[in-house]
Scaffold this motif. Structure first.
Motif, short mmCIF file in Angstrom:
data_model
loop_
_atom_site.label_atom_id
_atom_site.label_comp_id
_atom_site.label_asym_id
_atom_site.label_seq_id
_atom_site.Cartn_x
_atom_site.Cartn_y
_atom_site.Cartn_z
N LYS A 181 12.50 12.25 -42.38
CA LYS A 181 13.12 10.95 -42.57
C LYS A 181 13.45 10.70 -44.04
O LYS A 181 14.48 10.09 -44.37
CB LYS A 181 12.20 9.85 -42.03
N VAL A 182 12.58 11.17 -44.91
CA VAL A 182 12.85 11.04 -46.34
C VAL A 182 14.09 11.84 -46.70
O VAL A 182 14.97 11.39 -47.44
CB VAL A 182 11.64 11.51 -47.16
N TRP A 183 14.18 13.06 -46.17
CA TRP A 183 15.35 13.90 -46.41
C TRP A 183 16.61 13.23 -45.88
O TRP A 183 17.66 13.23 -46.54
CB TRP A 183 15.15 15.26 -45.74
N LEU A 184 16.51 12.63 -44.68
CA LEU A 184 17.66 11.97 -44.08
C LEU A 184 18.13 10.82 -44.96
O LEU A 184 19.34 10.65 -45.19
CB LEU A 184 17.27 11.45 -42.69
N LEU A 185 17.20 10.04 -45.49
CA LEU A 185 17.55 8.93 -46.36
C LEU A 185 18.22 9.43 -47.64
O LEU A 185 19.20 8.85 -48.10
CB LEU A 185 16.30 8.11 -46.69
N ARG A 186 17.69 10.50 -48.18
CA ARG A 186 18.27 11.05 -49.41
C ARG A 186 19.70 11.53 -49.18
O ARG A 186 20.59 11.34 -50.01
CB ARG A 186 17.40 12.20 -49.91
N GLU A 187 19.93 12.14 -48.03
CA GLU A 187 21.26 12.66 -47.72
C GLU A 187 22.25 11.53 -47.43
O GLU A 187 23.42 11.62 -47.81
CB GLU A 187 21.19 13.60 -46.52
N LEU A 188 21.81 10.52 -46.74
CA LEU A 188 22.72 9.46 -46.33
C LEU A 188 22.91 8.38 -47.39
O LEU A 188 23.94 7.71 -47.42
CB LEU A 188 22.20 8.81 -45.04
N GLY A 189 21.90 8.18 -48.21
CA GLY A 189 22.00 7.17 -49.26
C GLY A 189 21.22 5.92 -48.92
O GLY A 189 21.10 5.53 -47.75
N PRO A 190 20.67 5.23 -49.93
CA PRO A 190 19.80 4.06 -49.71
C PRO A 190 20.52 2.86 -49.12
O PRO A 190 19.88 1.94 -48.63
CB PRO A 190 19.27 3.76 -51.11
N GLN A 191 21.86 2.83 -49.16
CA GLN A 191 22.57 1.68 -48.61
C GLN A 191 22.33 1.50 -47.11
O GLN A 191 22.47 0.41 -46.56
CB GLN A 191 24.08 1.80 -48.88
N HIS A 192 21.90 2.57 -46.45
CA HIS A 192 21.66 2.49 -45.01
C HIS A 192 20.29 1.88 -44.68
O HIS A 192 19.98 1.69 -43.50
CB HIS A 192 21.76 3.87 -44.37
N LEU A 193 19.50 1.58 -45.70
CA LEU A 193 18.21 0.94 -45.45
C LEU A 193 18.34 -0.56 -45.20
O LEU A 193 17.37 -1.22 -44.86
CB LEU A 193 17.26 1.17 -46.64
N ARG A 194 19.53 -1.10 -45.39
CA ARG A 194 19.71 -2.54 -45.21
C ARG A 194 19.39 -2.93 -43.78
O ARG A 194 19.67 -2.21 -42.82
CB ARG A 194 21.15 -2.94 -45.53
N ARG A 195 18.79 -4.10 -43.64
CA ARG A 195 18.45 -4.60 -42.31
C ARG A 195 19.68 -5.12 -41.61
O ARG A 195 20.49 -5.85 -42.20
CB ARG A 195 17.39 -5.70 -42.41
N VAL A 196 19.83 -4.75 -40.36
CA VAL A 196 20.95 -5.20 -39.55
C VAL A 196 20.40 -6.05 -38.41
O VAL A 196 19.38 -5.70 -37.80
CB VAL A 196 21.75 -4.01 -38.97
N LEU A 256 17.66 4.03 -39.65
CA LEU A 256 16.78 4.12 -40.81
C LEU A 256 15.94 2.87 -41.05
O LEU A 256 14.90 2.94 -41.70
CB LEU A 256 17.61 4.42 -42.06
N SER A 257 16.38 1.74 -40.55
CA SER A 257 15.67 0.49 -40.85
C SER A 257 14.81 -0.01 -39.70
O SER A 257 14.14 -1.03 -39.83
CB SER A 257 16.68 -0.61 -41.22
N SER A 258 14.79 0.71 -38.59
CA SER A 258 14.06 0.25 -37.41
C SER A 258 12.89 1.18 -37.10
O SER A 258 13.01 2.40 -37.23
CB SER A 258 14.99 0.20 -36.19
N PRO A 259 11.77 0.65 -36.67
CA PRO A 259 10.62 1.49 -36.34
C PRO A 259 10.77 2.16 -34.98
O PRO A 259 11.42 1.63 -34.07
CB PRO A 259 9.46 0.48 -36.32
N GLY A 260 10.15 3.32 -34.84
CA GLY A 260 10.07 4.00 -33.55
C GLY A 260 11.42 4.24 -32.90
O GLY A 260 12.40 4.63 -33.56
N ASP A 261 11.49 3.97 -31.59
CA ASP A 261 12.71 4.22 -30.84
C ASP A 261 13.68 3.05 -30.89
O ASP A 261 14.76 3.10 -30.30
CB ASP A 261 12.39 4.55 -29.38
N LEU A 262 13.33 1.98 -31.62
CA LEU A 262 14.20 0.81 -31.67
C LEU A 262 15.53 1.10 -32.36
O LEU A 262 16.55 0.52 -32.01
CB LEU A 262 13.50 -0.35 -32.38
#
Length: 421
Positions: free
Chosen positions: A95-110, A53-59
């Motif tokens: 992707k918006v749906w995926l974020l909503r289902e998984l929760g915003p905590q997964h947007l954190r940068r790793v 969720l936090s990486s662009p493209g195929d990264l």
């Protein structure tokens, strides 16, 4: 009261679509797909989702897989093949749906895995793209991994470029020998001629031309480990009087008057804006009637961007650039060569990559002991993905033959091709 979360495996299955050959398991205990699936995707930790969720493209997928938070059971190519068509259809709304289902905590940068290079911008702070110093660093990053690692992946030929399969049932070693021989025939090599091989790798072309065609062959490579391995092998095969490999930038070659030049897999590292000077330089190194065989990965059309991005740029070929075959032809025509023949070997590269993938699988334990698990995962992913890309015509492999004509237009070429095709 917060709503209960949908199990992770079911979320991902909805995103990628059900596949009869693919199952999904996740760290939350959920699973989806048939029990007897050919391959399985395992989401081992929440960090895999954060990467996605936090990486662009195929990264995102690459980072999760290289770091070991996302794994594949069974054949990696089969898994990518199953996912390829659906991946092309994932939209912003998905992707918006995926974020909503998984929760915003997964947007954190790793933090990315240690195998990842910085962005092109940050690399630019240490030198201009395709300067000698930055090219040297990029080549070393990819090729100076471990000669033993490459022996395990490439096989005895130590050829890291597209093979040419004479028959559908030919072995990888037979196909690599056939590739070198085809290049020699296209160049019309004869005993006593002088051959320059730029970007020579571990010296396979140099050795083949010296041993089987009796030429004096000079190869150059920016990889110190390649040059050392090649020189040792040349001596071991008793070819030191005919063949030499130097650790050298092609731009620093002083000799001239060569009868032929082979460029096998180097153009990808040159850069589109440098093609005119590249071919002009090579033209200055050959005699009149001297031939150039340029063998490189190409884009399927001129609308595709030159620069590699995402996973390939950060993990595999930093600063790599591809051009369409027409751009290669134009650059050769405008800078000293008359183009006489073009051949597309796209399907042959898919078969070559299948052979390399099989070698890596068969030697996996020794390969990761030599280069590390992360590096092994990078190569497994890159080779399987590239095999699929060649099959789907997302990239091609083109050989272009040119000749340096005389002042009166004389090319010294036969009326028809003379290399047995």
């Amino acid at each position: 009261m917060s709503r209960s979360r949908t199990p992770v495996a079911q979320i991902l299955e909805r995103l990628v679509g059900p596949r009869s050959e693919l199952s999904i398991t996740a760290y939350d205990g959920s699973s989806s797909g048939p029990a007897g699936a050919k391959v399985g995707i395992e989401v081992r930790s929440p960090l895999a989702l954060s990467y996605l969720l936090s990486s662009p493209g195929d990264l995102g997928v690459a980072r999760a897989y290289v770091a070991g938070h996302l794994d594949v059971s069974g054949d990696l190519y089969t898994a990518l093949h199953a996912l390829a068509a659906q991946a092309d259809q994932v939209t912003a709304a998905d992707k918006v749906w995926l974020l909503r289902e998984l929760g915003p905590q997964h947007l954190r940068r790793v933090e990315p895995p240690v195998e990842e290079l910085p962005s092109r911008f940050r690399r630019g702070l240490h030198g201009l793209r395709h300067s000698k110093s930055r090219d040297s660093s990029a080549i070393s990053r990819h090729y100076d991994v471990s000669n033993r690692f490459y022996e395990l992946v490439l096989g005895p030929s130590m050829a890291y470029t597209c093979a040419v399969f004479p028959t559908a049932d030919a072995t990888l070693e037979e196909a690599q020998k056939n590739k070198f021989d085809l290049v020699c025939r296209k160049l019309d090599l004869k005993p006593g001629m002088r051959l320059l091989d730029v970007g020579c790798g571990w010296g396979g072309m140099v050795e083949h031309a010296a041993e089987h065609y009796g030429v004096q062959a000079l190869g150059v490579t920016l990889s110190r480990e390649q040059a050392q391995w090649a020189q040792k092998d040349i001596v071991a095969k008793g070819l030191a009087d005919k063949a030499e490999v130097r650790h050298l930038d092609y731009r620093d070659i002083k000799e001239t008057g060569f009868d032929a030049v082979s460029s096998i897999g180097l153009t990808e590292h040159i850069g589109a804006r440098n093609l005119p000077s590249y071919f002009s330089f090579l033209a200055s190194k050959v005699k009149v009637h001297g031939r150039l065989l340029n063998h490189c990965v190409t884009n399927p059309n001129t609308r595709v961007p030159h620069r590699s991005r995402g996973f390939i740029d950060r993990y595999v070929f930093p600063d790599g650039e591809l051009e369409a075959s027409g751009e290669i032809v134009s650059a050769m025509q405008d800078n000293g060569f008359e183009v006489r023949h073009l051949e597309n070997l796209r399907e042959h590269y898919a078969e070559t990559l299948a052979g390399w993938c099989a070698n890596l699988d068969a030697n996996w334990d020794e390969a990761i002991a030599e280069a590390g698990a992360g590096r092994g995962r990078v190569w497994a992913l890159y080779m399987a993905a590239c095999r699929l890309a060649f099959e789907r015509r997302e990239i091609e492999l083109t050989q272009v033959l040119g000749v340096k004509v005389g002042a009166e237009g004389d090319a010294g070429m036969p009326l028809r091709p003379d290399w047995g095709v």
